[in-house]
Design a protein around this motif. Structure first.
Motif, PDB file in Angstrom:
ATOM      1  N   ARG A  62       0.839  -1.196   0.000  1.00 34.85           N
ATOM      2  CA  ARG A  62       0.000   0.000   0.000  1.00 34.85           C
ATOM      3  C   ARG A  62       0.874   1.246   0.000  1.00 34.85           C
ATOM      4  NH1 ARG A  62      -3.074   3.044   4.093  1.00 34.85           N
ATOM      5  NH2 ARG A  62      -4.867   3.995   3.052  1.00 34.85           N
ATOM      6  N   ASN A  63       1.335   1.671   1.161  1.00 34.13           N
ATOM      7  CA  ASN A  63       2.109   2.910   1.255  1.00 34.13           C
ATOM      8  C   ASN A  63       3.522   2.717   1.801  1.00 34.13           C
ATOM      9  OD1 ASN A  63       0.080   4.618   0.259  1.00 34.13           O
ATOM     10  ND2 ASN A  63      -0.917   4.708   2.264  1.00 34.13           N
ATOM     11  N   ALA A  64       3.884   1.496   2.176  1.00 35.10           N
ATOM     12  CA  ALA A  64       5.208   1.274   2.765  1.00 35.10           C
ATOM     13  C   ALA A  64       6.300   1.584   1.745  1.00 35.10           C
ATOM     14  CB  ALA A  64       5.339  -0.160   3.248  1.00 35.10           C
ATOM     15  N   ALA A  65       7.339   2.258   2.193  1.00 37.91           N
ATOM     16  CA  ALA A  65       8.447   2.648   1.317  1.00 37.91           C
ATOM     17  C   ALA A  65       9.739   2.040   1.853  1.00 37.91           C
ATOM     18  CB  ALA A  65       8.568   4.168   1.246  1.00 37.91           C
ATOM     19  N   TYR A  66      10.471   1.347   0.988  1.00 39.27           N
ATOM     20  CA  TYR A  66      11.717   0.693   1.379  1.00 39.27           C
ATOM     21  C   TYR A  66      12.814   1.024   0.382  1.00 39.27           C
ATOM     22  CZ  TYR A  66       8.696  -2.205   4.318  1.00 39.27           C
ATOM     23  OH  TYR A  66       7.778  -2.635   5.240  1.00 39.27           O
ATOM     24  N   GLU A  67      14.038   1.058   0.882  1.00 40.52           N
ATOM     25  CA  GLU A  67      15.201   1.117   0.009  1.00 40.52           C
ATOM     26  C   GLU A  67      15.468  -0.290  -0.518  1.00 40.52           C
ATOM     27  OE1 GLU A  67      16.911   3.631  -0.991  1.00 40.52           O
ATOM     28  OE2 GLU A  67      16.280   5.252   0.365  1.00 40.52           O
ATOM     29  N   SER A  68      15.702  -0.410  -1.811  1.00 37.68           N
ATOM     30  CA  SER A  68      16.024  -1.716  -2.372  1.00 37.68           C
ATOM     31  C   SER A  68      17.368  -2.188  -1.842  1.00 37.68           C
ATOM     32  CB  SER A  68      16.050  -1.648  -3.900  1.00 37.68           C
ATOM     33  OG  SER A  68      14.776  -1.329  -4.413  1.00 37.68           O
ATOM     34  N   LEU A  69      17.566  -3.499  -1.821  1.00 37.17           N
ATOM     35  CA  LEU A  69      18.844  -4.056  -1.390  1.00 37.17           C
ATOM     36  C   LEU A  69      19.934  -3.652  -2.379  1.00 37.17           C
ATOM     37  CD1 LEU A  69      17.660  -7.640  -0.414  1.00 37.17           C
ATOM     38  CD2 LEU A  69      18.153  -5.736   1.131  1.00 37.17           C
ATOM     39  N   PRO A  70      21.161  -3.441  -1.897  1.00 33.35           N
ATOM     40  CA  PRO A  70      22.235  -2.998  -2.802  1.00 33.35           C
ATOM     41  C   PRO A  70      22.456  -3.929  -3.986  1.00 33.35           C
ATOM     42  CG  PRO A  70      22.905  -2.734  -0.514  1.00 33.35           C
ATOM     43  CD  PRO A  70      21.604  -3.473  -0.490  1.00 33.35           C
ATOM     44  N   GLY A  71      22.252  -5.214  -3.802  1.00 30.92           N
ATOM     45  CA  GLY A  71      22.491  -6.165  -4.881  1.00 30.92           C
ATOM     46  C   GLY A  71      21.522  -6.067  -6.034  1.00 30.92           C
ATOM     47  N   ALA A  72      20.443  -5.276  -5.860  1.00 33.96           N
ATOM     48  CA  ALA A  72      19.470  -5.134  -6.945  1.00 33.96           C
ATOM     49  C   ALA A  72      20.086  -4.422  -8.139  1.00 33.96           C
ATOM     50  CB  ALA A  72      18.240  -4.378  -6.452  1.00 33.96           C
ATOM     51  N   GLY A  73      21.113  -3.589  -7.894  1.00 33.87           N
ATOM     52  CA  GLY A  73      21.825  -2.929  -8.981  1.00 33.87           C
ATOM     53  C   GLY A  73      20.987  -1.858  -9.659  1.00 33.87           C
ATOM     54  N   ASP A  74      21.534  -1.312 -10.746  1.00 31.35           N
ATOM     55  CA  ASP A  74      20.874  -0.230 -11.476  1.00 31.35           C
ATOM     56  C   ASP A  74      20.182  -0.709 -12.750  1.00 31.35           C
ATOM     57  OD1 ASP A  74      21.751   1.666  -9.617  1.00 31.35           O
ATOM     58  OD2 ASP A  74      23.679   1.859 -10.644  1.00 31.35           O
ATOM     59  N   GLY A  75      20.493  -1.918 -13.194  1.00 33.40           N
ATOM     60  CA  GLY A  75      19.888  -2.424 -14.416  1.00 33.40           C
ATOM     61  C   GLY A  75      18.749  -3.377 -14.106  1.00 33.40           C
ATOM     62  N   ARG A  76      18.605  -4.399 -14.936  1.00 30.77           N
ATOM     63  CA  ARG A  76      17.558  -5.400 -14.718  1.00 30.77           C
ATOM     64  C   ARG A  76      17.864  -6.194 -13.455  1.00 30.77           C
ATOM     65  NH1 ARG A  76      15.328 -10.187 -18.122  1.00 30.77           N
ATOM     66  NH2 ARG A  76      13.571 -10.740 -16.786  1.00 30.77           N
ATOM     67  N   VAL A  77      16.842  -6.452 -12.664  1.00 32.67           N
ATOM     68  CA  VAL A  77      17.017  -7.188 -11.410  1.00 32.67           C
ATOM     69  C   VAL A  77      17.381  -8.630 -11.739  1.00 32.67           C
ATOM     70  CG1 VAL A  77      15.945  -7.880  -9.242  1.00 32.67           C
ATOM     71  CG2 VAL A  77      15.303  -5.703 -10.307  1.00 32.67           C
ATOM     72  N   PRO A  78      18.452  -9.162 -11.149  1.00 29.39           N
ATOM     73  CA  PRO A  78      18.863 -10.544 -11.458  1.00 29.39           C
ATOM     74  C   PRO A  78      17.944 -11.557 -10.783  1.00 29.39           C
ATOM     75  CG  PRO A  78      20.281  -9.607  -9.766  1.00 29.39           C
ATOM     76  CD  PRO A  78      19.381  -8.492 -10.233  1.00 29.39           C
ATOM     77  N   PRO A  79      18.037 -12.839 -11.164  1.00 26.86           N
ATOM     78  CA  PRO A  79      17.192 -13.858 -10.537  1.00 26.86           C
ATOM     79  C   PRO A  79      17.353 -13.932  -9.022  1.00 26.86           C
ATOM     80  CG  PRO A  79      18.162 -14.726 -12.543  1.00 26.86           C
ATOM     81  CD  PRO A  79      18.808 -13.394 -12.300  1.00 26.86           C
ATOM     82  N   VAL A  80      18.570 -13.740  -8.532  1.00 30.19           N
ATOM     83  CA  VAL A  80      18.827 -13.725  -7.087  1.00 30.19           C
ATOM     84  C   VAL A  80      19.530 -12.425  -6.735  1.00 30.19           C
ATOM     85  CG1 VAL A  80      19.932 -14.860  -5.130  1.00 30.19           C
ATOM     86  CG2 VAL A  80      19.053 -16.241  -7.027  1.00 30.19           C
ATOM     87  N   VAL A  81      18.982 -11.709  -5.766  1.00 30.04           N
ATOM     88  CA  VAL A  81      19.640 -10.517  -5.221  1.00 30.04           C
ATOM     89  C   VAL A  81      20.191 -10.913  -3.854  1.00 30.04           C
ATOM     90  CG1 VAL A  81      19.344  -8.140  -4.425  1.00 30.04           C
ATOM     91  CG2 VAL A  81      18.080  -8.956  -6.432  1.00 30.04           C
ATOM     92  N   TRP A  82      21.503 -10.922  -3.732  1.00 33.05           N
ATOM     93  CA  TRP A  82      22.128 -11.376  -2.490  1.00 33.05           C
ATOM     94  C   TRP A  82      22.275 -10.219  -1.514  1.00 33.05           C
ATOM     95  CZ3 TRP A  82      22.591 -16.244  -1.103  1.00 33.05           C
ATOM     96  CH2 TRP A  82      22.601 -17.229  -2.094  1.00 33.05           C
ATOM     97  N   ASP A  83      21.635 -10.342  -0.380  1.00 35.73           N
ATOM     98  CA  ASP A  83      21.880  -9.433   0.737  1.00 35.73           C
ATOM     99  C   ASP A  83      23.121  -9.891   1.487  1.00 35.73           C
ATOM    100  OD1 ASP A  83      21.530  -7.494   2.756  1.00 35.73           O
ATOM    101  OD2 ASP A  83      20.297  -8.862   3.946  1.00 35.73           O
TER     102      ASP A  83
END
Length: 305
Positions: free
Chosen positions: A161-182
């Motif tokens: 709904r309204n929750a806002a989060y910072e994406s994990l650093p592993g998400a990168g700036d391009g296409r999100v990969p199959p696994v984003v490692w925290d």
């Protein structure tokens, strides 16, 4: 200021429409009076009211004509009320429509069971050809919407709904990969696997309690992407705990258990009960058993770790 998932979607779509005349925006009585797309591109904004199946059918026709339609409404009305239209248009016809579904899970909270949606992944993952995504944070949502617009593939995108989060650093700036490692963790560590906004929030909190846990976040949840994720996860860890704001039936834990038959896969989810009392998002999640102590217990850690 970090945007919520649905606000990041609206901002990104409005920007994409500046340079792509094919981009259209449909809403089912959720647009509000100051929708940024409606203000910037009024000739390409359509509010269909509470006619969700009609909205998806119209968008499918325009997609076949070469447009890039994006439609948005509450997750229960998109994934459940309009399920037949999704099956026939996004699935059978492979129409390049992107459905963005806020209020997924129990993020509607006090709106009650009619506005909760703990079954959408089960429905959409069962329709071949649909890209299913549950972004965590503004950057991931922007990336998912950009890829949907560029690819023209059918998409279902769930958000809160309204929750806002910072994406994990592993998400990168391009296409999100199959696994984003925290955190990859040491060999043999229990690996938390987070799905969506609340699942990822809980896994991040669990790792703060116990840094020895590994944490892999999954944004894309359809079979194609989960198979790629499973291939990456399999050689690194033996035990996985999947945390998702969804029913166990048809969820990601169930899917990964089939893809990883030689590994231990357990789930922390919304269970089989119905919320019987109101409350905010966190209170409804707690009533369903989707809590930090539940995640730690499933990972074999005490809640006070």
């Amino acid at each position: 200021m970090t945007l919520s998932g649905r606000d990041a979607y609206r901002a990104t779509l409005t920007r994409l429409a500046e340079t792509d005349d094919r981009v259209l925006c449909f809403e089912a009585d959720l647009g509000g009076r100051r929708h940024p797309f409606a203000e910037r591109h009024p000739d390409r904004f359509f509010n269909l009211g509470i006619a969700e199946a009609t909205m998806i059918d119209m968008a499918a026709g325009l997609a076949v004509a070469g447009y890039r339609p994006f439609v948005s409404t509450f997750a229960p009305f998109a994934a459940l009320r309009a399920a037949e239209s999704l099956k026939l248009t996004l699935g059978y016809l492979a129409a390049g429509v992107t459905v963005v579904a806020p209020y997924a899970g129990v993020s509607g909270a006090w709106f009650g069971t009619t506005h909760h949606c703990l079954e959408d992944l089960a429905v959409l993952r069962a329709i071949p050809g649909v890209v299913v995504a549950a972004p965590h944070g503004e950057a991931e949502m922007r990336s998912v919407i950009e890829y949907a617009a560029a690819s023209g593939r059918p998409h279902y995108v769930r958000t809160g709904r309204n929750a806002a989060y910072e994406s994990l650093p592993g998400a990168g700036d391009g296409r999100v990969p199959p696994v984003v490692w925290d955190h990859r963790g040491p060999p043999g560590a229990t690996c938390l696997v987070s799905v969506g906004e609340e699942g990822t929030r809980l896994c991040v909190a669990a790792r703060e309690r116990d840094p020895g846990l590994a944490h892999a976040h999954l944004c894309y949840l359809d079979h194609e992407h989960l198979a790629a994720a499973a291939a990456e996860l399999a050689p690194l860890h033996r035990r996985f705990v999947v945390v998702e704001e969804h029913r166990p039936a048809g969820g990601v834990a169930e899917a990964l258990a089939l893809l990883l038959p030689d590994h231990a896969v357990t789930g922390v989810n919304a269970g089989h009960s119905w919320p019987t009392e109101g409350g905010d998002h966190g209170e409804v999640l707690a009533a369903l058993g989707l809590t930090l102590p539940a995640v730690l217990a499933a990972a074999g850690r005490p809640a006070s770790a």
